[in-house]
Structure formats: C-alpha cells, structure tokens
Design a protein around this motif. Sequence first.
Motif, PDB file in Angstrom:
ATOM      1  N   ALA A 155      -2.158   6.599   6.239  1.00 18.54           N
ATOM      2  CA  ALA A 155      -3.552   6.388   5.846  1.00 18.54           C
ATOM      3  C   ALA A 155      -4.454   6.180   7.065  1.00 18.54           C
ATOM      4  O   ALA A 155      -4.001   5.776   8.139  1.00 18.54           O
ATOM      5  CB  ALA A 155      -3.656   5.186   4.908  1.00 18.54           C
ATOM      6  N   SER A 156      -5.725   6.448   6.873  1.00 12.53           N
ATOM      7  CA  SER A 156      -6.730   6.305   7.934  1.00 12.53           C
ATOM      8  C   SER A 156      -6.724   4.903   8.532  1.00 12.53           C
ATOM      9  O   SER A 156      -6.420   3.923   7.853  1.00 12.53           O
ATOM     10  CB  SER A 156      -8.124   6.583   7.374  1.00 12.53           C
ATOM     11  OG  SER A 156      -8.204   7.919   6.953  1.00 12.53           O
ATOM     12  N   ASP A 157      -7.055   4.840   9.806  1.00 13.29           N
ATOM     13  CA  ASP A 157      -7.242   3.586  10.548  1.00 13.29           C
ATOM     14  C   ASP A 157      -5.970   2.770  10.716  1.00 13.29           C
ATOM     15  O   ASP A 157      -6.040   1.566  10.955  1.00 13.29           O
ATOM     16  CB  ASP A 157      -8.351   2.735   9.915  1.00 13.29           C
ATOM     17  CG  ASP A 157      -9.672   3.484   9.857  1.00 13.29           C
ATOM     18  OD1 ASP A 157      -9.994   4.176  10.848  1.00 13.29           O
ATOM     19  OD2 ASP A 157     -10.365   3.397   8.832  1.00 13.29           O
ATOM     20  N   ASN A 158      -4.800   3.395  10.617  1.00 14.04           N
ATOM     21  CA  ASN A 158      -3.537   2.711  10.896  1.00 14.04           C
ATOM     22  C   ASN A 158      -3.209   2.867  12.379  1.00 14.04           C
ATOM     23  O   ASN A 158      -3.664   3.795  13.041  1.00 14.04           O
ATOM     24  CB  ASN A 158      -2.406   3.286  10.045  1.00 14.04           C
ATOM     25  CG  ASN A 158      -2.371   2.714   8.649  1.00 14.04           C
ATOM     26  OD1 ASN A 158      -1.380   2.160   8.243  1.00 14.04           O
ATOM     27  ND2 ASN A 158      -3.452   2.829   7.902  1.00 14.04           N
ATOM     28  N   ARG A 189      -3.704  10.966   8.900  1.00 15.29           N
ATOM     29  CA  ARG A 189      -5.124  11.025   8.530  1.00 15.29           C
ATOM     30  C   ARG A 189      -6.041  10.726   9.722  1.00 15.29           C
ATOM     31  O   ARG A 189      -5.623  10.140  10.717  1.00 15.29           O
ATOM     32  CB  ARG A 189      -5.426  10.050   7.397  1.00 15.29           C
ATOM     33  CG  ARG A 189      -4.732  10.385   6.110  1.00 15.29           C
ATOM     34  CD  ARG A 189      -5.445  11.523   5.422  1.00 15.29           C
ATOM     35  NE  ARG A 189      -4.810  11.792   4.144  1.00 15.29           N
ATOM     36  CZ  ARG A 189      -4.607  13.000   3.683  1.00 15.29           C
ATOM     37  NH1 ARG A 189      -4.999  14.043   4.379  1.00 15.29           N
ATOM     38  NH2 ARG A 189      -4.039  13.192   2.531  1.00 15.29           N
ATOM     39  N   THR A 197       2.893   7.152   0.755  1.00 11.88           N
ATOM     40  CA  THR A 197       1.742   6.892   1.615  1.00 11.88           C
ATOM     41  C   THR A 197       1.919   5.497   2.184  1.00 11.88           C
ATOM     42  O   THR A 197       2.213   4.564   1.453  1.00 11.88           O
ATOM     43  CB  THR A 197       0.423   6.963   0.812  1.00 11.88           C
ATOM     44  OG1 THR A 197       0.277   8.290   0.294  1.00 11.88           O
ATOM     45  CG2 THR A 197      -0.772   6.629   1.687  1.00 11.88           C
ATOM     46  N   ASP A 231       0.119   2.409   4.403  1.00  8.56           N
ATOM     47  CA  ASP A 231      -1.156   1.857   4.830  1.00  8.56           C
ATOM     48  C   ASP A 231      -0.916   0.400   5.183  1.00  8.56           C
ATOM     49  O   ASP A 231      -0.887  -0.452   4.302  1.00  8.56           O
ATOM     50  CB  ASP A 231      -2.188   2.003   3.718  1.00  8.56           C
ATOM     51  CG  ASP A 231      -3.591   1.634   4.165  1.00  8.56           C
ATOM     52  OD1 ASP A 231      -4.468   1.600   3.290  1.00  8.56           O
ATOM     53  OD2 ASP A 231      -3.815   1.362   5.355  1.00  8.56           O
ATOM     54  N   LYS A 232      -0.690   0.120   6.473  1.00  4.50           N
ATOM     55  CA  LYS A 232      -0.367  -1.235   6.921  1.00  4.50           C
ATOM     56  C   LYS A 232      -1.382  -1.710   7.945  1.00  4.50           C
ATOM     57  O   LYS A 232      -1.988  -0.918   8.645  1.00  4.50           O
ATOM     58  CB  LYS A 232       1.016  -1.256   7.592  1.00  4.50           C
ATOM     59  CG  LYS A 232       2.162  -1.040   6.652  1.00  4.50           C
ATOM     60  CD  LYS A 232       3.489  -1.098   7.381  1.00  4.50           C
ATOM     61  CE  LYS A 232       3.648  -2.406   8.117  1.00  4.50           C
ATOM     62  NZ  LYS A 232       5.003  -2.780   8.443  1.00  4.50           N
ATOM     63  N   ARG A 233      -1.488  -3.008   8.041  1.00  4.65           N
ATOM     64  CA  ARG A 233      -2.334  -3.611   9.074  1.00  4.65           C
ATOM     65  C   ARG A 233      -1.483  -3.875  10.314  1.00  4.65           C
ATOM     66  O   ARG A 233      -0.283  -4.084  10.223  1.00  4.65           O
ATOM     67  CB  ARG A 233      -2.920  -4.917   8.568  1.00  4.65           C
ATOM     68  CG  ARG A 233      -3.880  -4.719   7.424  1.00  4.65           C
ATOM     69  CD  ARG A 233      -4.511  -6.049   7.031  1.00  4.65           C
ATOM     70  NE  ARG A 233      -5.284  -5.897   5.820  1.00  4.65           N
ATOM     71  CZ  ARG A 233      -6.588  -5.674   5.802  1.00  4.65           C
ATOM     72  NH1 ARG A 233      -7.247  -5.578   6.923  1.00  4.65           N
ATOM     73  NH2 ARG A 233      -7.221  -5.549   4.663  1.00  4.65           N
ATOM     74  N   VAL A 235      -6.305   7.512  12.631  1.00  4.92           N
ATOM     75  CA  VAL A 235      -5.018   6.895  12.965  1.00  4.92           C
ATOM     76  C   VAL A 235      -4.813   6.966  14.472  1.00  4.92           C
ATOM     77  O   VAL A 235      -5.123   7.977  15.105  1.00  4.92           O
ATOM     78  CB  VAL A 235      -3.854   7.614  12.239  1.00  4.92           C
ATOM     79  CG1 VAL A 235      -2.500   7.147  12.768  1.00  4.92           C
ATOM     80  CG2 VAL A 235      -3.942   7.404  10.741  1.00  4.92           C
ATOM     81  N   GLY A 259       0.803  -1.200   0.000  1.00  2.00           N
ATOM     82  CA  GLY A 259       0.000   0.000   0.000  1.00  2.00           C
ATOM     83  C   GLY A 259       0.841   1.257   0.000  1.00  2.00           C
ATOM     84  O   GLY A 259       0.510   2.231   0.659  1.00  2.00           O
TER      85      GLY A 259
END
Length: 114
Positions: free
Chosen positions: A55-58, A75, A34, A36-38, A78, A8
Amino acid sequence: MVHLAGLGLLLTGCGGGSDEGNVYTLDGVRVKATVDKRGSYDIEVTGVDCELTVASDNRVGRLLITGISNRVVVREGVTLDLIDFAGNSNRVEVPKGLKVRVVDAGSGNRVTER
C-alpha cells in the motif's frame, strides 16, 4: 476472503501472510494479499503464484522473493531500499521513477515501471 483487523491485510487462496515484528511473510499457493503497515519493515515472499500489493506510503527496507512466479505491486509513495530475488520467474511492478537497488540470484525475474 478474510480481513485481519489491525494488520491491514486482505488474503485469499491457499496459504497466507504472517506478521512477525518487522518482517511480513507471504507464503502459499495463489495467495493474494495487501500489506499496509506503519514503520519500517521487510517483506519475504516464499510462495508460488502469489500476488502481493504494498500500500501507498509504506516503508520497506528489503523485499526478498524466494518463491516462483509471484507478482508484487508497489504503490505510489512507497519507499523501497532493496529488491532481492532468490527465486525464479518473479515480477515486481514499481512506480515510474522509483530508485531501488536490485540483487538477482535467481532467473527470469524482472522489475517493471508502471
């Protein structure tokens, strides 16, 4: 521009990002990326005049910035535990109301809400 599938990441400039387990590192000159990792991970920004978007929700434990004149945009959504400035003239933009611990051993660094 190069898109690295599965990570990502979107990179431009001279240098790049590397993903080593639970640490994402951004290094180089004028690199834009950018991430975006889990899962929970740390970020290290060691470059010069780079721009990184989280990215959002990281879930980021520690954001370590040792470089010069970098910009990090965090974002909405986060979770960020610690911003650790060791470099100079860096800027981190966080969503309004985000509570985060800041350690600043450098100079001219700032955190701004947007």
